[in-house]
Design an enzyme around this catalytic site. Structure first.
Site, PDB file in Angstrom:
ATOM      1  N   TYR A   1      -4.919 -19.382   3.067  1.00  0.00           N
ATOM      2  CA  TYR A   1      -4.691 -18.064   2.455  1.00  0.00           C
ATOM      3  C   TYR A   1      -5.011 -18.131   0.954  1.00  0.00           C
ATOM      4  CZ  TYR A   1      -1.589 -14.286   0.707  1.00  0.00           C
ATOM      5  OH  TYR A   1      -1.049 -13.195   0.069  1.00  0.00           O
TER       6      TYR A   1
ATOM      7  N   GLY B   1       0.830  -1.209   0.000  1.00  0.00           N
ATOM      8  CA  GLY B   1       0.000   0.000   0.000  1.00  0.00           C
ATOM      9  C   GLY B   1       0.865   1.260   0.000  1.00  0.00           C
TER      10      GLY B   1
ATOM     11  N   LEU C   1       7.428 -10.489  -2.608  1.00  0.00           N
ATOM     12  CA  LEU C   1       7.811  -9.070  -2.656  1.00  0.00           C
ATOM     13  C   LEU C   1       8.734  -8.745  -1.495  1.00  0.00           C
ATOM     14  CD1 LEU C   1       4.178  -7.797  -3.189  1.00  0.00           C
ATOM     15  CD2 LEU C   1       5.951  -8.025  -4.956  1.00  0.00           C
TER      16      LEU C   1
ATOM     17  N   LYS D   1      -7.830 -16.053  -1.203  1.00  0.00           N
ATOM     18  CA  LYS D   1      -7.419 -15.179  -2.316  1.00  0.00           C
ATOM     19  C   LYS D   1      -8.089 -15.604  -3.629  1.00  0.00           C
ATOM     20  CE  LYS D   1      -4.298 -12.210  -0.867  1.00  0.00           C
ATOM     21  NZ  LYS D   1      -4.437 -10.789  -1.139  1.00  0.00           N
TER      22      LYS D   1
END
Ligand SMILES: NC(=O)c1ccc[n+]([C@@H]2O[C@H](COP(=O)([O-])OP(=O)(O)OC[C@H]3O[C@@H](n4cnc5c(N)ncnc54)[C@H](OP(=O)(O)O)[C@@H]3O)[C@@H](O)[C@H]2O)c1
Length: 302
Positions: free
Chosen positions: A123, A3, A153, A127
């Protein structure tokens, strides 16, 4: 982490008005609070970068929370976005939602083609629901709700929790601490042989903006660097950047996860985007940010 990187990237674009909220201001699991947020702010586009995320140990320990929190937050947000007239919604999936034995490098069509990796199944299932719900809204109502599938990431603002972090920040912290304490060796989790791909988070943010600028983006598209290395090679690279000269040992009693996870990024390349920040450069920047945060007492470790 994502974000903040998206905000850094969007703030470079003239005329963009960023609307952000912390969890204290709006808990995305609270349906009525989310509806109210959309009613008041009326955004044109949404990048959904909120999720409960974590590394292999956190996923193993808390499957209930990984499933329920992610399902609730994404359902509330996708529905409220549609109901308030948002025409563009970019949902973040992840390459760990592809089947465990997907042919490598993983192509977009591998989704739902086989059993999932058990260590992050909860998870992944949550998703997949979010990504499919976006696809269904697009099919049924013609709104451009689509998804990106980022690889692992790393970058500024990552979580350095000693047990719950992802592999790269986890290694960075442990190797930094081994150097500071003068330890003669550092132990990495697992056999060191699994191969992983990494993308610097500002590259991801750039790719997301690129996808938002396309009139007719794919329902989901991989976002990766297209290059992988073994966890042991990653640890050695980090040790070199940190300046740690001790030995690196493996601990095969810890789980390895998928043997290899590399994305095929040819679809994204064909859409005109490619990564820019090499792994070594990205880790150097990340380590500098880690040291700054540590000194300021602001290292994220929750
Ligand atoms: N990191 C990776 O390697 C990676 C790889 C592939 C995909 N992704 C995806 O990228 C997205 C962002 O990941 P990230 O690495 O940036 O994780 P992150 O740094 O932990 O950021 C997630 C953010 O979501 C917020 N959040 C979670 N639940 C919320 C709720 N109910 N209401 C409001 N805020 C909530 C968290 O707030 P708190 O700080 O209060 O918890 C946190 O700020 C996720 O969708 C993730 O699945 C990440």
């Amino acid at each position: 982490m994502v974000g903040s990187a998206v905000c850094r990237r969007l703030s470079q674009i003239p005329g963009v008005r960023l609307i952000t909220r912390t969890r204290d201001e709006v808990d995305l699991e609270d349906e009525s609070a989310v509806r109210e947020l959309f009613r008041v702010e009326k955004p044109d586009a949404v990048i959904f970068a909120a999720a409960r995320v974590g590394g292999i140990e956190a996923n193993r320990r808390y499957p209930v929370e990984f499933m329920t929190e992610n399902l609730r937050a994404q359902l509330a947000t996708i529905q409220a976005a549609y109901e308030s007239g948002v025409g563009r919604f970019l949902f973040l999936g992840s390459t760990c939602i592809y089947p465990r034995m997907a042919p490598q490098p993983i192509r977009e069509e591998a989704l739902l083609s086989g059993p999932l990796e058990p260590t992050n199944e909860a998870y992944a299932l949550a998703k997949i629901c979010g990504l499919k719900l976006c696809q269904y809204y697009r099919q049924q109502y013609g709104v451009v709700f689509h998804s990106a599938m980022p690889t692992n990431l790393y970058g500024p603002g990552d979580n350095y929790h000693p047990e719950h972090s992802h592999v790269l920040p986890g290694l960075l912290r442990r190797i930094h601490e081994a150097k500071e304490s003068g330890a003669d060796h550092v132990t990495i989790w697992g056999s060191g042989t699994p191969r992983r791909e990494f993308l610097y988070v500002d590259d991801l943010a750039d790719a997301l903006v690129h996808l938002l600028e396309l009139d007719d983006p794919p329902d989901w598209v991989n976002v990766g660097s297209g290059v992988d290395l073994s966890i042991l090679e990653l640890a050695e690279l980090i040790a070199e950047i940190v300046g740690y000269r001790g030995a690196i040992r493996t601990d095969p009693s810890r789980p390895d996860g998928m043997p290899r996870k590399l994305t095929d990024i040819s679809l994204l390349r064909s859409l005109g985007w490619q990564p820019r920040i090499e792994l070594e450069e990205g880790i150097r920047r990340t380590y500098a940010d880690f040291q700054r945060s540590l000194q300021a007492g602001l290292l994220r470790s929750a």
